[in-house]
Design a protein around this motif. Structure first.
Motif, PDB file in Angstrom:
ATOM      1  N   ASP A  23      50.012  37.368  48.894  1.00 35.64           N
ATOM      2  CA  ASP A  23      49.241  38.490  49.545  1.00 35.64           C
ATOM      3  C   ASP A  23      49.177  38.568  51.043  1.00 35.64           C
ATOM      4  O   ASP A  23      48.780  39.565  51.467  1.00 35.64           O
ATOM      5  CB  ASP A  23      47.923  38.483  48.858  1.00 35.64           C
ATOM      6  CG  ASP A  23      47.366  39.902  48.900  1.00 35.64           C
ATOM      7  OD1 ASP A  23      46.159  39.912  49.137  1.00 35.64           O
ATOM      8  OD2 ASP A  23      47.985  41.008  48.887  1.00 35.64           O
ATOM      9  N   HIS A 191      43.368  48.045  51.304  1.00 39.97           N
ATOM     10  CA  HIS A 191      43.072  46.455  50.992  1.00 39.97           C
ATOM     11  C   HIS A 191      44.098  45.678  51.865  1.00 39.97           C
ATOM     12  O   HIS A 191      43.600  44.786  52.330  1.00 39.97           O
ATOM     13  CB  HIS A 191      43.616  46.427  49.357  1.00 39.97           C
ATOM     14  CG  HIS A 191      43.662  44.797  49.034  1.00 39.97           C
ATOM     15  ND1 HIS A 191      42.519  44.339  48.030  1.00 39.97           N
ATOM     16  CD2 HIS A 191      44.554  43.773  49.297  1.00 39.97           C
ATOM     17  CE1 HIS A 191      42.494  43.051  47.943  1.00 39.97           C
ATOM     18  NE2 HIS A 191      43.781  42.731  48.702  1.00 39.97           N
ATOM     19  N   HIS A 195      42.699  42.765  55.043  1.00 37.27           N
ATOM     20  CA  HIS A 195      43.003  41.449  55.391  1.00 37.27           C
ATOM     21  C   HIS A 195      43.247  41.040  56.812  1.00 37.27           C
ATOM     22  O   HIS A 195      42.946  40.177  57.348  1.00 37.27           O
ATOM     23  CB  HIS A 195      44.299  40.983  54.434  1.00 37.27           C
ATOM     24  CG  HIS A 195      44.000  40.821  53.088  1.00 37.27           C
ATOM     25  ND1 HIS A 195      43.042  39.643  52.677  1.00 37.27           N
ATOM     26  CD2 HIS A 195      44.526  41.053  51.941  1.00 37.27           C
ATOM     27  CE1 HIS A 195      43.150  39.677  51.374  1.00 37.27           C
ATOM     28  NE2 HIS A 195      44.036  40.616  50.977  1.00 37.27           N
ATOM     29  N   TYR A 287      38.976  41.265  41.048  1.00 37.94           N
ATOM     30  CA  TYR A 287      39.769  40.740  42.193  1.00 37.94           C
ATOM     31  C   TYR A 287      38.989  39.976  43.400  1.00 37.94           C
ATOM     32  O   TYR A 287      39.176  38.962  43.947  1.00 37.94           O
ATOM     33  CB  TYR A 287      40.981  41.391  42.542  1.00 37.94           C
ATOM     34  CG  TYR A 287      42.207  40.788  43.364  1.00 37.94           C
ATOM     35  CD1 TYR A 287      42.823  39.890  42.488  1.00 37.94           C
ATOM     36  CD2 TYR A 287      42.537  41.235  44.481  1.00 37.94           C
ATOM     37  CE1 TYR A 287      43.841  39.166  43.214  1.00 37.94           C
ATOM     38  CE2 TYR A 287      43.873  40.598  45.183  1.00 37.94           C
ATOM     39  CZ  TYR A 287      44.324  39.481  44.219  1.00 37.94           C
ATOM     40  OH  TYR A 287      45.390  38.878  44.843  1.00 37.94           O
ATOM     41  N   GLU A 294      39.699  37.743  49.351  1.00 40.49           N
ATOM     42  CA  GLU A 294      39.763  38.969  48.497  1.00 40.49           C
ATOM     43  C   GLU A 294      38.568  39.649  48.330  1.00 40.49           C
ATOM     44  O   GLU A 294      38.465  40.961  48.040  1.00 40.49           O
ATOM     45  CB  GLU A 294      40.666  38.690  47.190  1.00 40.49           C
ATOM     46  CG  GLU A 294      41.918  38.052  47.134  1.00 40.49           C
ATOM     47  CD  GLU A 294      43.095  38.815  47.982  1.00 40.49           C
ATOM     48  OE1 GLU A 294      42.952  39.928  48.192  1.00 40.49           O
ATOM     49  OE2 GLU A 294      44.133  38.011  48.327  1.00 40.49           O
TER      50      GLU A 294
HETATM   51 ZN   LIG Z   1      44.783  40.756  48.958  1.00 42.34          ZN
END
Ligand SMILES: [Zn+2]
Length: 353
Positions: A23, A191, A195, A287, A294
Protein backbone atom coordinates in the motif's frame (compact mmCIF):
# COMPACT_ATOMS: atom_id res chain seq x y z
CA UNK A 1 0.83 -7.19 8.09
CA UNK A 2 3.79 -7.48 10.45
CA UNK A 3 6.10 -7.09 7.49
CA UNK A 4 4.31 -3.92 6.49
CA UNK A 5 4.90 -2.32 9.87
CA UNK A 6 8.48 -3.48 9.90
CA UNK A 7 9.10 -1.77 6.60
CA UNK A 8 7.52 1.47 7.71
CA UNK A 9 9.54 1.46 10.90
CA UNK A 10 12.79 0.77 9.16
CA UNK A 11 12.20 3.94 7.22
CA UNK A 12 11.60 5.83 10.44
CA UNK A 13 14.91 4.71 11.84
CA UNK A 14 16.83 5.86 8.80
CA UNK A 15 17.78 2.76 6.87
CA UNK A 16 19.45 3.37 3.54
CA UNK A 17 17.26 0.88 1.66
CA UNK A 18 14.06 1.49 -0.24
CA UNK A 19 11.10 -0.46 0.99
CA UNK A 20 7.82 -1.45 -0.48
CA UNK A 21 4.65 -3.05 0.66
CA UNK A 22 1.20 -3.47 -0.70
CA UNK A 23 0.00 0.00 0.00
CA UNK A 24 2.89 2.41 0.43
CA UNK A 25 6.41 2.91 -0.91
CA UNK A 26 9.23 4.98 0.46
CA UNK A 27 11.98 5.72 -2.03
CA UNK A 28 15.23 7.61 -1.84
CA UNK A 29 16.03 10.49 -4.21
CA UNK A 30 16.90 9.15 -7.66
CA UNK A 31 14.83 5.99 -7.30
CA UNK A 32 11.66 7.11 -9.09
CA UNK A 33 12.06 6.62 -12.85
CA UNK A 34 9.45 7.14 -15.54
CA UNK A 35 9.26 8.47 -19.07
CA UNK A 36 6.41 10.84 -19.88
CA UNK A 37 4.61 10.71 -23.23
CA UNK A 38 5.78 13.08 -25.95
CA UNK A 39 2.80 15.42 -25.51
CA UNK A 40 3.27 15.48 -21.74
CA UNK A 41 6.94 16.36 -22.14
CA UNK A 42 6.17 19.43 -24.20
CA UNK A 43 3.25 20.78 -22.23
CA UNK A 44 3.72 23.53 -19.66
CA UNK A 45 4.14 21.97 -16.26
CA UNK A 46 2.15 23.77 -13.64
CA UNK A 47 3.49 24.03 -10.10
CA UNK A 48 0.52 25.84 -8.66
CA UNK A 49 -2.66 24.85 -10.50
CA UNK A 50 -3.08 21.38 -9.05
CA UNK A 51 -5.95 20.42 -11.35
CA UNK A 52 -4.10 21.29 -14.54
CA UNK A 53 -1.23 19.00 -13.48
CA UNK A 54 -3.46 15.94 -13.59
CA UNK A 55 -3.25 15.19 -17.38
CA UNK A 56 0.49 15.87 -17.20
CA UNK A 57 1.22 13.38 -14.42
CA UNK A 58 -1.23 10.64 -15.40
CA UNK A 59 0.75 7.69 -16.68
CA UNK A 60 -0.72 4.41 -17.94
CA UNK A 61 1.81 1.63 -17.39
CA UNK A 62 2.31 -2.10 -17.73
CA UNK A 63 3.29 -4.04 -14.59
CA UNK A 64 6.72 -3.52 -13.02
CA UNK A 65 8.63 -5.92 -10.80
CA UNK A 66 9.74 -3.28 -8.35
CA UNK A 67 9.00 0.38 -7.68
CA UNK A 68 12.43 1.56 -8.80
CA UNK A 69 12.13 0.15 -12.32
CA UNK A 70 11.99 2.71 -15.13
CA UNK A 71 8.44 2.97 -16.48
CA UNK A 72 7.21 4.22 -19.83
CA UNK A 73 3.91 6.13 -19.88
CA UNK A 74 1.68 4.84 -22.69
CA UNK A 75 0.54 7.29 -25.37
CA UNK A 76 -3.10 7.20 -24.26
CA UNK A 77 -2.11 8.22 -20.71
CA UNK A 78 -3.86 11.59 -20.57
CA UNK A 79 -7.21 9.97 -21.38
CA UNK A 80 -7.34 8.62 -17.83
CA UNK A 81 -7.15 12.15 -16.42
CA UNK A 82 -10.85 13.02 -16.70
CA UNK A 83 -11.88 10.55 -13.97
CA UNK A 84 -9.20 11.94 -11.65
CA UNK A 85 -10.22 15.54 -12.36
CA UNK A 86 -13.76 14.67 -11.33
CA UNK A 87 -12.46 13.38 -7.97
CA UNK A 88 -10.21 16.44 -7.59
CA UNK A 89 -13.24 18.69 -7.89
CA UNK A 90 -15.07 17.16 -4.92
CA UNK A 91 -12.06 16.90 -2.57
CA UNK A 92 -11.54 19.63 0.03
CA UNK A 93 -8.80 22.17 -0.90
CA UNK A 94 -6.29 20.62 1.55
CA UNK A 95 -6.50 17.34 -0.35
CA UNK A 96 -6.62 18.98 -3.80
CA UNK A 97 -3.17 20.38 -3.02
CA UNK A 98 -1.74 16.85 -2.78
CA UNK A 99 -2.03 16.68 -6.60
CA UNK A 100 0.53 19.54 -6.75
CA UNK A 101 3.10 17.45 -4.87
CA UNK A 102 2.68 14.36 -7.04
CA UNK A 103 5.27 13.58 -9.69
CA UNK A 104 3.27 10.82 -11.31
CA UNK A 105 0.00 8.92 -10.99
CA UNK A 106 0.52 5.46 -12.41
CA UNK A 107 -2.60 3.93 -13.92
CA UNK A 108 -1.66 0.28 -13.61
CA UNK A 109 -2.84 -2.08 -16.36
CA UNK A 110 -2.38 -4.88 -13.83
CA UNK A 111 -2.25 -4.52 -10.07
CA UNK A 112 -3.08 -6.93 -7.31
CA UNK A 113 -4.07 -4.34 -4.71
CA UNK A 114 -6.51 -1.48 -5.30
CA UNK A 115 -3.94 1.31 -5.15
CA UNK A 116 -0.77 2.48 -3.48
CA UNK A 117 1.02 5.69 -2.71
CA UNK A 118 4.61 6.61 -2.06
CA UNK A 119 6.95 9.37 -1.12
CA UNK A 120 10.55 10.22 -1.78
CA UNK A 121 12.30 10.78 1.50
CA UNK A 122 14.90 13.50 1.00
CA UNK A 123 16.95 13.12 4.17
CA UNK A 124 17.30 11.33 7.50
CA UNK A 125 15.12 13.98 9.18
CA UNK A 126 12.22 12.57 7.22
CA UNK A 127 11.70 15.56 4.90
CA UNK A 128 9.58 14.55 1.95
CA UNK A 129 10.65 15.62 -1.53
CA UNK A 130 8.31 14.13 -4.13
CA UNK A 131 5.39 11.74 -4.10
CA UNK A 132 3.52 9.38 -6.40
CA UNK A 133 0.59 7.04 -6.46
CA UNK A 134 -0.71 4.10 -8.44
CA UNK A 135 -4.25 2.88 -9.10
CA UNK A 136 -5.67 -0.20 -10.73
CA UNK A 137 -6.75 0.91 -14.22
CA UNK A 138 -10.22 -0.65 -13.96
CA UNK A 139 -11.01 1.60 -10.99
CA UNK A 140 -10.25 4.68 -13.07
CA UNK A 141 -12.05 3.62 -16.22
CA UNK A 142 -15.00 1.56 -15.06
CA UNK A 143 -16.62 3.64 -12.37
CA UNK A 144 -16.97 0.78 -9.88
CA UNK A 145 -19.25 1.66 -7.00
CA UNK A 146 -17.87 1.88 -3.46
CA UNK A 147 -20.11 -0.89 -2.13
CA UNK A 148 -18.63 -3.46 -4.55
CA UNK A 149 -15.00 -2.47 -4.09
CA UNK A 150 -14.96 -1.82 -0.34
CA UNK A 151 -17.17 -4.86 0.29
CA UNK A 152 -14.81 -7.06 -1.70
CA UNK A 153 -11.88 -5.77 0.34
CA UNK A 154 -13.71 -6.17 3.68
CA UNK A 155 -14.47 -9.78 2.87
CA UNK A 156 -10.76 -10.49 2.26
CA UNK A 157 -10.22 -10.14 6.03
CA UNK A 158 -12.45 -13.19 6.54
CA UNK A 159 -10.54 -15.35 4.08
CA UNK A 160 -13.03 -14.90 1.21
CA UNK A 161 -11.37 -15.08 -2.19
CA UNK A 162 -13.75 -13.64 -4.76
CA UNK A 163 -13.05 -12.18 -8.21
CA UNK A 164 -12.78 -8.37 -8.23
CA UNK A 165 -15.12 -6.75 -7.17
CA UNK A 166 -17.63 -9.37 -6.21
CA UNK A 167 -19.25 -9.27 -2.84
CA UNK A 168 -20.33 -12.74 -1.66
CA UNK A 169 -23.46 -13.43 0.40
CA UNK A 170 -21.64 -15.53 3.03
CA UNK A 171 -19.39 -12.63 4.09
CA UNK A 172 -20.25 -9.40 5.91
CA UNK A 173 -22.35 -7.09 3.72
CA UNK A 174 -20.99 -3.64 3.13
CA UNK A 175 -23.16 -0.83 1.88
CA UNK A 176 -21.40 2.44 1.08
CA UNK A 177 -22.79 5.64 -0.39
CA UNK A 178 -20.13 8.20 -1.12
CA UNK A 179 -20.83 11.93 -1.42
CA UNK A 180 -22.51 12.78 -4.72
CA UNK A 181 -22.60 8.99 -5.30
CA UNK A 182 -19.13 9.05 -6.77
CA UNK A 183 -17.29 5.81 -7.50
CA UNK A 184 -14.94 3.89 -5.22
CA UNK A 185 -12.09 5.90 -6.75
CA UNK A 186 -13.08 8.85 -4.55
CA UNK A 187 -12.57 6.85 -1.34
CA UNK A 188 -9.37 5.24 -2.60
CA UNK A 189 -7.73 8.52 -3.59
CA UNK A 190 -8.61 10.13 -0.25
CA UNK A 191 -7.11 7.11 1.56
CA UNK A 192 -3.85 7.19 -0.41
CA UNK A 193 -3.52 10.97 -0.09
CA UNK A 194 -3.93 10.52 3.67
CA UNK A 195 -0.85 8.27 3.73
CA UNK A 196 1.14 10.98 1.95
CA UNK A 197 -0.04 13.64 4.40
CA UNK A 198 0.71 11.35 7.37
CA UNK A 199 4.34 10.94 6.32
CA UNK A 200 4.85 14.53 5.22
CA UNK A 201 3.51 15.85 8.55
CA UNK A 202 4.55 13.10 11.03
CA UNK A 203 0.97 12.54 12.17
CA UNK A 204 2.00 9.09 13.38
CA UNK A 205 5.07 9.49 15.51
CA UNK A 206 6.78 6.88 17.71
CA UNK A 207 9.85 7.50 19.85
CA UNK A 208 12.23 5.45 21.94
CA UNK A 209 11.54 6.53 25.54
CA UNK A 210 14.34 8.19 27.51
CA UNK A 211 16.51 5.74 29.38
CA UNK A 212 15.43 2.83 27.14
CA UNK A 213 17.57 1.32 24.38
CA UNK A 214 15.60 0.41 21.26
CA UNK A 215 17.64 -1.64 18.84
CA UNK A 216 15.77 -1.18 15.58
CA UNK A 217 18.53 -2.12 13.20
CA UNK A 218 16.94 -5.47 12.46
CA UNK A 219 13.49 -6.97 12.75
CA UNK A 220 12.77 -7.88 16.32
CA UNK A 221 9.18 -7.19 17.37
CA UNK A 222 10.18 -6.97 21.03
CA UNK A 223 12.48 -4.04 20.23
CA UNK A 224 9.82 -2.25 18.17
CA UNK A 225 7.36 -2.74 21.00
CA UNK A 226 9.60 -0.59 23.21
CA UNK A 227 8.69 2.47 21.09
CA UNK A 228 5.96 4.67 22.49
CA UNK A 229 3.70 7.19 20.77
CA UNK A 230 4.88 10.77 21.00
CA UNK A 231 2.58 12.89 23.19
CA UNK A 232 -0.06 14.59 21.11
CA UNK A 233 0.58 12.47 18.00
CA UNK A 234 -2.13 10.57 16.16
CA UNK A 235 -0.50 7.35 17.34
CA UNK A 236 -1.14 8.26 21.01
CA UNK A 237 -4.92 8.09 20.54
CA UNK A 238 -5.12 4.33 19.96
CA UNK A 239 -1.68 2.72 19.92
CA UNK A 240 0.55 1.43 22.69
CA UNK A 241 3.41 0.98 20.23
CA UNK A 242 3.59 0.63 16.42
CA UNK A 243 2.57 -3.02 16.60
CA UNK A 244 -0.18 -3.09 19.22
CA UNK A 245 -3.22 -1.02 20.11
CA UNK A 246 -3.60 0.39 23.62
CA UNK A 247 -5.06 -2.24 25.97
CA UNK A 248 -8.46 -0.48 25.98
CA UNK A 249 -8.57 -0.57 22.16
CA UNK A 250 -7.41 -4.17 21.80
CA UNK A 251 -9.93 -6.98 21.52
CA UNK A 252 -9.54 -10.79 21.44
CA UNK A 253 -9.97 -11.24 17.67
CA UNK A 254 -7.60 -8.36 16.86
CA UNK A 255 -4.69 -10.83 16.74
CA UNK A 256 -6.35 -12.60 13.78
CA UNK A 257 -6.99 -9.41 11.81
CA UNK A 258 -5.05 -9.55 8.56
CA UNK A 259 -5.77 -8.61 4.92
CA UNK A 260 -2.68 -9.56 2.93
CA UNK A 261 0.03 -12.23 3.23
CA UNK A 262 -1.48 -13.69 6.39
CA UNK A 263 -0.22 -16.59 8.47
CA UNK A 264 -3.40 -16.51 10.53
CA UNK A 265 -6.69 -14.89 9.58
CA UNK A 266 -10.29 -14.46 10.64
CA UNK A 267 -12.79 -16.94 9.22
CA UNK A 268 -16.51 -16.83 8.40
CA UNK A 269 -17.25 -18.20 11.90
CA UNK A 270 -15.71 -15.03 13.40
CA UNK A 271 -17.91 -12.49 11.59
CA UNK A 272 -20.46 -11.89 14.35
CA UNK A 273 -17.95 -11.78 17.22
CA UNK A 274 -15.45 -9.68 15.28
CA UNK A 275 -17.76 -6.74 14.62
CA UNK A 276 -19.22 -7.01 18.12
CA UNK A 277 -15.68 -6.64 19.52
CA UNK A 278 -14.58 -3.91 17.07
CA UNK A 279 -17.65 -1.77 17.73
CA UNK A 280 -16.69 -0.37 21.20
CA UNK A 281 -13.12 0.49 20.10
CA UNK A 282 -12.19 3.86 18.59
CA UNK A 283 -11.21 2.32 15.23
CA UNK A 284 -13.54 3.66 12.60
CA UNK A 285 -13.29 0.64 10.27
CA UNK A 286 -11.89 -2.87 10.14
CA UNK A 287 -8.90 -1.71 8.10
CA UNK A 288 -8.22 1.12 10.57
CA UNK A 289 -7.50 -1.45 13.30
CA UNK A 290 -4.67 -3.01 11.24
CA UNK A 291 -1.94 -0.46 12.03
CA UNK A 292 -1.46 3.17 13.12
CA UNK A 293 -0.88 4.09 9.46
CA UNK A 294 -4.11 2.55 8.17
CA UNK A 295 -5.89 3.97 11.21
CA UNK A 296 -4.82 7.45 10.11
CA UNK A 297 -5.61 6.91 6.42
CA UNK A 298 -9.06 5.47 7.11
CA UNK A 299 -9.89 8.16 9.68
CA UNK A 300 -8.86 11.03 7.40
CA UNK A 301 -10.96 9.50 4.63
CA UNK A 302 -13.97 9.33 6.96
CA UNK A 303 -13.37 12.93 8.07
CA UNK A 304 -13.41 14.07 4.44
CA UNK A 305 -16.43 11.98 3.44
CA UNK A 306 -18.43 12.91 6.55
CA UNK A 307 -18.34 16.56 5.52
CA UNK A 308 -21.12 15.54 3.16
CA UNK A 309 -24.51 14.55 4.61
CA UNK A 310 -25.11 11.85 2.03
CA UNK A 311 -22.11 9.75 3.11
CA UNK A 312 -23.10 6.32 4.47
CA UNK A 313 -21.01 3.31 5.42
CA UNK A 314 -22.93 0.35 6.77
CA UNK A 315 -21.71 -3.11 7.71
CA UNK A 316 -24.24 -5.88 8.15
CA UNK A 317 -23.72 -9.30 9.67
CA UNK A 318 -26.52 -11.87 9.90
CA UNK A 319 -27.51 -10.55 13.34
CA UNK A 320 -26.28 -6.97 13.57
CA UNK A 321 -25.75 -3.78 11.66
CA UNK A 322 -23.06 -1.14 12.24
CA UNK A 323 -23.08 2.39 10.87
CA UNK A 324 -19.46 3.43 10.53
CA UNK A 325 -20.19 7.01 9.47
CA UNK A 326 -22.25 7.43 12.66
CA UNK A 327 -19.34 5.96 14.65
CA UNK A 328 -17.01 8.54 13.10
CA UNK A 329 -19.39 11.41 13.79
CA UNK A 330 -19.46 10.36 17.49
CA UNK A 331 -15.77 9.57 17.72
CA UNK A 332 -14.81 12.49 20.00
CA UNK A 333 -11.03 12.84 20.42
CA UNK A 334 -10.08 11.24 17.10
CA UNK A 335 -12.52 13.39 15.16
CA UNK A 336 -11.26 16.52 16.95
CA UNK A 337 -7.61 15.56 16.36
CA UNK A 338 -8.31 15.05 12.67
CA UNK A 339 -10.21 18.32 12.33
CA UNK A 340 -7.27 20.14 13.95
CA UNK A 341 -4.88 18.35 11.59
CA UNK A 342 -6.90 19.38 8.55
CA UNK A 343 -6.94 22.98 9.81
CA UNK A 344 -3.15 23.03 10.22
CA UNK A 345 -0.79 24.66 7.78
CA UNK A 346 0.07 21.25 6.33
CA UNK A 347 3.35 20.30 4.71
CA UNK A 348 3.23 18.87 1.20
CA UNK A 349 5.89 17.05 -0.76
CA UNK A 350 7.48 19.31 -3.36
CA UNK A 351 7.47 17.60 -6.75
CA UNK A 352 10.78 16.67 -8.32
CA UNK A 353 9.91 18.61 -11.51
ZN1 LIG B 1 -3.54 2.26 3.20
Amino acid sequence: MKLLIYLILLVFVGTSHAHAWEDFYILKPGQLHFERTVSQKFSHFSQSDCRSRIPQITCVVNPAQNPQESRQCQEDSSSAAAALEKIHDILPPKLQKVFCGLDVIYIENELESLAYAGIIQADAQGNVRGSFMGIRRALVEQNYDATSVLGWKEQKAFGIKAPPFVHLPEGPRVDVTLPASLSALHYIIAHEFAHILDFANSANNFICPEGVTCNLSEWNPEEFKKLTPKDGSWSALSWKNPLEPLPEQKFPLWSKLCFYGCSEQLGLEDIEAFYHQLNPTNFVSTYAAVSPFEDFAESLTFAVMAEHDDFQYLIQTPYASYSLEAKWRDSGPKKIWMQDFLNRDLKYPSPLK
